[in-house]
Design a protein around this motif. Structure first.
Motif, PDB file in Angstrom:
ATOM      1  N   VAL A   1       0.809  -1.138   0.069  1.00 30.90           N
ATOM      2  CA  VAL A   1      -0.019   0.009   0.108  1.00 30.90           C
ATOM      3  C   VAL A   1       0.814   1.119  -0.053  1.00 30.90           C
ATOM      4  O   VAL A   1       0.490   2.360   0.583  1.00 30.90           O
ATOM      5  CB  VAL A   1      -1.150   0.134   1.149  1.00 30.90           C
ATOM      6  N   TYR A   2       2.048   1.246  -0.642  1.00 31.15           N
ATOM      7  CA  TYR A   2       3.193   2.548  -0.446  1.00 31.15           C
ATOM      8  C   TYR A   2       2.400   3.507  -1.235  1.00 31.15           C
ATOM      9  O   TYR A   2       2.399   4.646  -0.989  1.00 31.15           O
ATOM     10  CB  TYR A   2       4.116   1.995  -1.414  1.00 31.15           C
ATOM     11  N   SER A   3       1.582   3.328  -2.312  1.00 34.88           N
ATOM     12  CA  SER A   3       1.029   4.428  -3.196  1.00 34.88           C
ATOM     13  C   SER A   3       0.165   5.084  -2.226  1.00 34.88           C
ATOM     14  O   SER A   3      -0.442   6.222  -2.671  1.00 34.88           O
ATOM     15  CB  SER A   3       0.275   3.762  -4.312  1.00 34.88           C
ATOM     16  N   TRP A   4      -0.599   4.389  -1.565  1.00 34.22           N
ATOM     17  CA  TRP A   4      -1.743   5.237  -0.657  1.00 34.22           C
ATOM     18  C   TRP A   4      -1.256   6.213   0.228  1.00 34.22           C
ATOM     19  O   TRP A   4      -1.940   7.171   0.568  1.00 34.22           O
ATOM     20  CB  TRP A   4      -2.280   4.007   0.506  1.00 34.22           C
ATOM     21  N   PHE A   5       0.137   6.009   0.593  1.00 32.49           N
ATOM     22  CA  PHE A   5       0.775   7.163   1.465  1.00 32.49           C
ATOM     23  C   PHE A   5       2.053   8.128   0.651  1.00 32.49           C
ATOM     24  O   PHE A   5       2.121   9.298   1.299  1.00 32.49           O
ATOM     25  CB  PHE A   5       1.384   6.609   2.712  1.00 32.49           C
TER      26      PHE A   5
ATOM     27  N   LYS B   1       0.560   8.987  -5.793  1.00 37.96           N
ATOM     28  CA  LYS B   1      -0.120   9.934  -6.263  1.00 37.96           C
ATOM     29  C   LYS B   1      -1.595  10.093  -5.278  1.00 37.96           C
ATOM     30  O   LYS B   1      -1.573   9.352  -4.572  1.00 37.96           O
ATOM     31  CB  LYS B   1      -0.670   9.767  -7.613  1.00 37.96           C
ATOM     32  N   LEU B   2      -2.259  11.204  -5.447  1.00 39.71           N
ATOM     33  CA  LEU B   2      -3.324  11.500  -4.985  1.00 39.71           C
ATOM     34  C   LEU B   2      -4.410  10.453  -4.895  1.00 39.71           C
ATOM     35  O   LEU B   2      -4.838   9.833  -3.745  1.00 39.71           O
ATOM     36  CB  LEU B   2      -4.076  12.675  -5.323  1.00 39.71           C
ATOM     37  N   MET B   3      -4.648   9.791  -6.066  1.00 42.78           N
ATOM     38  CA  MET B   3      -5.453   8.751  -6.225  1.00 42.78           C
ATOM     39  C   MET B   3      -4.525   7.264  -6.461  1.00 42.78           C
ATOM     40  O   MET B   3      -4.508   6.749  -7.548  1.00 42.78           O
ATOM     41  CB  MET B   3      -6.502   8.760  -7.430  1.00 42.78           C
ATOM     42  N   GLY B   4      -4.060   7.009  -5.382  1.00 43.49           N
ATOM     43  CA  GLY B   4      -3.072   5.710  -5.494  1.00 43.49           C
ATOM     44  C   GLY B   4      -3.957   4.380  -5.507  1.00 43.49           C
ATOM     45  O   GLY B   4      -4.963   4.257  -4.680  1.00 43.49           O
ATOM     46  N   ASN B   5      -3.408   3.335  -5.741  1.00 42.68           N
ATOM     47  CA  ASN B   5      -3.898   2.090  -5.482  1.00 42.68           C
ATOM     48  C   ASN B   5      -3.053   1.039  -4.548  1.00 42.68           C
ATOM     49  O   ASN B   5      -1.733   0.988  -4.712  1.00 42.68           O
ATOM     50  CB  ASN B   5      -4.321   1.359  -6.658  1.00 42.68           C
ATOM     51  N   GLY B   6      -3.647   0.423  -3.540  1.00 38.10           N
ATOM     52  CA  GLY B   6      -2.880  -0.539  -2.821  1.00 38.10           C
ATOM     53  C   GLY B   6      -3.055  -2.017  -3.691  1.00 38.10           C
ATOM     54  O   GLY B   6      -4.227  -2.073  -4.406  1.00 38.10           O
ATOM     55  N   VAL B   7      -2.220  -2.866  -3.598  1.00 38.32           N
ATOM     56  CA  VAL B   7      -2.327  -4.016  -4.282  1.00 38.32           C
ATOM     57  C   VAL B   7      -2.161  -5.092  -3.349  1.00 38.32           C
ATOM     58  O   VAL B   7      -1.441  -5.489  -2.294  1.00 38.32           O
ATOM     59  CB  VAL B   7      -1.159  -4.398  -5.366  1.00 38.32           C
ATOM     60  N   PHE B   8      -3.216  -6.139  -3.281  1.00 41.66           N
ATOM     61  CA  PHE B   8      -3.295  -7.292  -2.361  1.00 41.66           C
ATOM     62  C   PHE B   8      -3.218  -8.687  -3.108  1.00 41.66           C
ATOM     63  O   PHE B   8      -3.964  -8.836  -4.369  1.00 41.66           O
ATOM     64  CB  PHE B   8      -4.471  -7.079  -1.571  1.00 41.66           C
TER      65      PHE B   8
ATOM     66  N   LEU C   1      -5.569 -14.615  -6.344  1.00 42.51           N
ATOM     67  CA  LEU C   1      -6.846 -13.425  -6.098  1.00 42.51           C
ATOM     68  C   LEU C   1      -5.916 -12.150  -6.112  1.00 42.51           C
ATOM     69  O   LEU C   1      -5.166 -12.042  -5.158  1.00 42.51           O
ATOM     70  CB  LEU C   1      -7.746 -13.587  -5.281  1.00 42.51           C
ATOM     71  N   VAL C   2      -5.783 -11.321  -6.926  1.00 42.81           N
ATOM     72  CA  VAL C   2      -5.333  -9.925  -7.181  1.00 42.81           C
ATOM     73  C   VAL C   2      -6.060  -8.758  -6.857  1.00 42.81           C
ATOM     74  O   VAL C   2      -6.956  -8.688  -7.873  1.00 42.81           O
ATOM     75  CB  VAL C   2      -4.128  -9.942  -8.380  1.00 42.81           C
ATOM     76  N   VAL C   3      -5.995  -7.966  -5.932  1.00 47.71           N
ATOM     77  CA  VAL C   3      -7.199  -6.851  -5.692  1.00 47.71           C
ATOM     78  C   VAL C   3      -6.328  -5.700  -5.628  1.00 47.71           C
ATOM     79  O   VAL C   3      -5.227  -5.561  -4.790  1.00 47.71           O
ATOM     80  CB  VAL C   3      -7.901  -6.875  -4.308  1.00 47.71           C
ATOM     81  N   PHE C   4      -6.688  -4.594  -6.885  1.00 49.97           N
ATOM     82  CA  PHE C   4      -6.202  -3.453  -6.953  1.00 49.97           C
ATOM     83  C   PHE C   4      -7.149  -2.367  -6.290  1.00 49.97           C
ATOM     84  O   PHE C   4      -8.216  -2.443  -6.720  1.00 49.97           O
ATOM     85  CB  PHE C   4      -5.864  -2.965  -8.279  1.00 49.97           C
ATOM     86  N   ALA C   5      -6.963  -1.992  -5.051  1.00 52.97           N
ATOM     87  CA  ALA C   5      -7.704  -1.015  -4.182  1.00 52.97           C
ATOM     88  C   ALA C   5      -7.223   0.227  -4.393  1.00 52.97           C
ATOM     89  O   ALA C   5      -6.340   0.925  -4.045  1.00 52.97           O
ATOM     90  CB  ALA C   5      -7.580  -1.331  -2.819  1.00 52.97           C
ATOM     91  N   TRP C   6      -8.374   0.907  -5.104  1.00 57.19           N
ATOM     92  CA  TRP C   6      -7.967   2.514  -5.549  1.00 57.19           C
ATOM     93  C   TRP C   6      -9.027   3.414  -4.556  1.00 57.19           C
ATOM     94  O   TRP C   6      -9.990   3.427  -4.304  1.00 57.19           O
ATOM     95  CB  TRP C   6      -8.611   2.534  -6.834  1.00 57.19           C
ATOM     96  N   LYS C   7      -8.198   4.366  -3.821  1.00 53.42           N
ATOM     97  CA  LYS C   7      -8.724   5.142  -3.098  1.00 53.42           C
ATOM     98  C   LYS C   7      -9.295   6.397  -3.622  1.00 53.42           C
ATOM     99  O   LYS C   7      -8.886   7.163  -4.595  1.00 53.42           O
ATOM    100  CB  LYS C   7      -7.639   5.986  -2.168  1.00 53.42           C
ATOM    101  N   ASN C   8     -10.669   6.461  -3.112  1.00 58.22           N
ATOM    102  CA  ASN C   8     -11.492   7.830  -3.814  1.00 58.22           C
ATOM    103  C   ASN C   8     -11.572   8.695  -2.662  1.00 58.22           C
ATOM    104  O   ASN C   8     -11.968   8.494  -1.708  1.00 58.22           O
ATOM    105  CB  ASN C   8     -12.975   7.333  -4.121  1.00 58.22           C
ATOM    106  N   GLU C   9     -10.921   9.863  -2.808  1.00 53.60           N
ATOM    107  CA  GLU C   9     -10.947  10.918  -1.804  1.00 53.60           C
ATOM    108  C   GLU C   9     -12.128  11.787  -2.050  1.00 53.60           C
ATOM    109  O   GLU C   9     -12.545  12.089  -3.236  1.00 53.60           O
ATOM    110  CB  GLU C   9      -9.690  11.901  -1.762  1.00 53.60           C
TER     111      GLU C   9
END
Length: 307
Positions: A246-250, A253-260, A299-307
């Motif tokens: 979840v590096y991109s979350w913090f 970019k502003l709308m980064g994605n975590g990967v699981f 299972l690969v989940v790309f979790a995109w943050k919506n601010e």
């Protein structure tokens, strides 16, 4: 594991008991144009004919502002042949039909009925539908719960084959702190509900929690310091390796994605023994996994943050 942050001990968490799955080829999809795609689910199946010929079938369910769409990609690795059917948003309203495709010496029929399909938040239907692939009059893949209705549409000369294996699922989901999906980790096992939650109250350290069927199986505190890691759980009696990045979350970019990544039959040493210590695996590693063999279900989940 070398140079990979780990937040837990080696004990797993039991979710349910069921039969185990066999190893298969793992393929994953490339990242789509997120600006145009609100949600995308990619499912990969390995299918075999009675003649032992094998096919990789990739199903893409997508949903954007224009509506829903479906694409079916059929790949025969031995002959390097590839065919694709796309049901775009403008045609999806028909919701039922069939298509015949000639791929080399193979005659392929794709049949679908989504007229009564029920959907949740995902573009992948959950019930009241069928999607089928027939190769050389042999039914090699059936999705959905309307197989009886499907057989009424088909010629009685069609041979039904059960040699299909669910290899991998990749999903792009959007949210503020909750991201949900489902997965079936072994062939005839239970379909599990997976909820990923990142709770970050102002002034508090963010906490990452993963629940399966409502039960917390993983919790990571001080997530900004432990933004990458792994842990082993048990699902349906199978060890499942869980990786998160979840590096991109913090720091992205502003709308980064975590990967699981939830991966059966995959050891940490196999994953990192090829000289990729500690680096981000959200791009290159997922691509490399697509070229590997015998790794079970992913299972690969790309979790995109919506601010």
């Amino acid at each position: 594991m070398r140079d990979f942050p780990s937040c837990f001990g080696e004990n797993g968490v039991q979710i349910a008991d069921a039969s185990s799955s066999s190893g298969t080829t793992l393929l994953t999809s490339t990242t789509p144009n997120i600006k145009n795609t609100q949600n995308l689910v990619t499912c990969v199946y390995q299918c075999k004919l009675h003649s032992s010929s094998s096919f990789i079938i990739t199903i893409n369910w997508s949903k954007n502002l224009m509506g829903q769409a479906l694409s079916v990609e059929i790949n025969e690795p031995t002959s390097q042949s590839l065919s694709m059917l796309e049901i775009k948003s403008s045609l999806f309203s028909k919701k039922r039909g069939f298509k015949t495709i000639q791929m080399g010496s193979n005659s392929i029929n794709i049949l679908w009925d989504l007229s009564c399909a029920n959907f949740s938040s995902s573009p992948e239907p959950i019930e009241n539908y069928y999607l089928a692939v027939v190769v050389n009059k042999e039914l090699i893949l059936v999705l959905g719960d309307m197989e009886k209705e499907l057989h009424k549409k088909m010629n009685y000369s069609i041979i039904s084959s059960k040699n299909s294996v669910f290899v991998s699922k990749t999903e792009h989901v959007f949210g503020k702190k909750l991201y949900s999906t489902t997965a079936q980790f072994c062939g005839k096992g239970q379909v599990h509900e997976i909820l990923i939650e990142c709770d970050a109250n102002p002034g508090d350290d963010p906490v990452l929690s993963i629940r399966i069927d409502g039960k917390i199986v993983l919790q990571v505190k001080r997530l900004q310091w432990k933004f990458r890691g792994n842990y082993t759980i048990l699902v349906d009696g199978l060890p499942v390796e869980v990786y998160w990045d979840v590096y991109s979350w913090f720091f992205g970019k502003l709308m980064g994605n975590g990967v699981f990544l939830f991966q059966t039959c995959l050891s940490a040493e196999k994953l990192w023994g090829s000289g990729q210590p500690g680096g981000s695996w959200s791009g290159p590693l997922v691509k490399d996994l697509g070229q590997s063999c015998g790794l079970g279900f992913s299972l690969v989940v790309f979790a995109w943050k919506n601010e």
